[in-house]
Design an enzyme around this catalytic site. Structure first.
Site, PDB file in Angstrom:
ATOM      1  N   ILE A   1       5.919  44.737   5.054  1.00  0.00           N
ATOM      2  CA  ILE A   1       5.423  44.344   6.410  1.00  0.00           C
ATOM      3  C   ILE A   1       6.949  44.862   6.860  1.00  0.00           C
ATOM      4  O   ILE A   1       7.969  44.726   6.211  1.00  0.00           O
ATOM      5  CB  ILE A   1       5.268  42.980   6.721  1.00  0.00           C
ATOM      6  N   SER A   2       7.023  45.346   8.194  1.00  0.00           N
ATOM      7  CA  SER A   2       8.107  45.928   8.755  1.00  0.00           C
ATOM      8  C   SER A   2       9.118  44.621   9.138  1.00  0.00           C
ATOM      9  O   SER A   2       8.753  43.551   9.240  1.00  0.00           O
ATOM     10  CB  SER A   2       7.858  46.639  10.076  1.00  0.00           C
TER      11      SER A   2
END
Length: 244
Positions: free
Chosen positions: A92-93
């Site tokens: 996930i960023s």
């Protein structure tokens, strides 16, 4: 009686530890939001323009418990300003990029939003605080299943999760006011443009895998016309296609 007393004491200790961890997570999540706010101020002119990050997006970031969407459920890992691994070679960023993509999508409370690349469900949860309905597609079946379970467990009832190839979008769920793609591809998939409403926005990283890409905003200004602008250099995992 002694065994019962020990059991009760053990339960009390566990409850206190859980409460202490929740307090720590709340503090670290609040610090994360302030870091996002500060980063947005520094990069506002070049990335966000004069408007900056909206309070709606910052509030959604503050309300969403990121640590529940990573395997370790660790606050120190979840709220650090960096990507977090979720297994299967996916991440996930970092929080600022999640906030930036959400801001660029310009989601409003009556919107129907498509996300391509569910991952752990974190970005979908952020969007769920802002939109009427979120439809999200994940190519890895086990990730899709886990994300659907997590989102349901924590009350994100306006999110629908589907396992499959997101290149073709999700026509039955659309048309969409906004589309967010969380993996990099060399071109914008034409089916996604077709499923985007006129006036809608698509936000995705465009470029080759394992190199720097451009975070790109595509606006559909007419049924057969779009405008495109590059916002900032980013680095995302590659867009995965079905082998069928």
């Amino acid at each position: 009686m002694k065994i019962l007393l020990l059991l009760v004491l053990s339960m009390v200790v566990v409850a206190r530890e859980a409460a202490a961890q929740e307090v720590q997570c709340d503090r670290e999540r609040a610090a994360m939001v302030e870091s996002i706010r500060a980063y947005a101020r520094r990069s506002q002119a070049s990335v966000l323009g004069q408007r900056g990050l909206s309070e709606r997006v910052l509030e959604a970031m503050g309300r969403t418990k990121r640590h529940l969407f990573i395997p370790e459920r660790s606050c120190s890992i979840a709220y650090a300003d960096r990507p977090a691994s979720i297994g299967h070679g996916q991440t996930i960023s970092q929080p600022f990029i999640v906030a930036l993509m959400t801001e660029l999508a310009e989601v409003t409370p009556d919107h129907v939003v498509l996300e391509v690349g569910t991952g752990s469900g974190y970005q979908a949860a952020i969007l769920a605080h802002l939109a009427r309905k979120v439809c999200t597609i994940e190519i890895v079946p086990s990730l899709a299943e886990a994300a659907a379970k997590t989102l349901k467990e924590f009350g994100y009832d306006n999110v629908s999760v589907r396992a499959g190839d997101g290149y073709a979008g999700w026509p039955e769920c659309g048309p969409f006011d906004a589309i967010v793609v969380t993996a990099a591809l060399g071109e914008v998939p034409s089916p996604l443009i077709e499923q985007l409403k006129v006036g809608g926005r698509l936000v995705m990283p465009v470029g080759s895998a394992y190199t720097s890409q451009q975070l790109t905003v595509v606006e559909k200004v007419a049924p057969d016309k779009t405008t495109t602008r590059a916002v900032a250099p980013v680095r995302f995992v590659p867009f995965t296609r079905s082998k069928d």
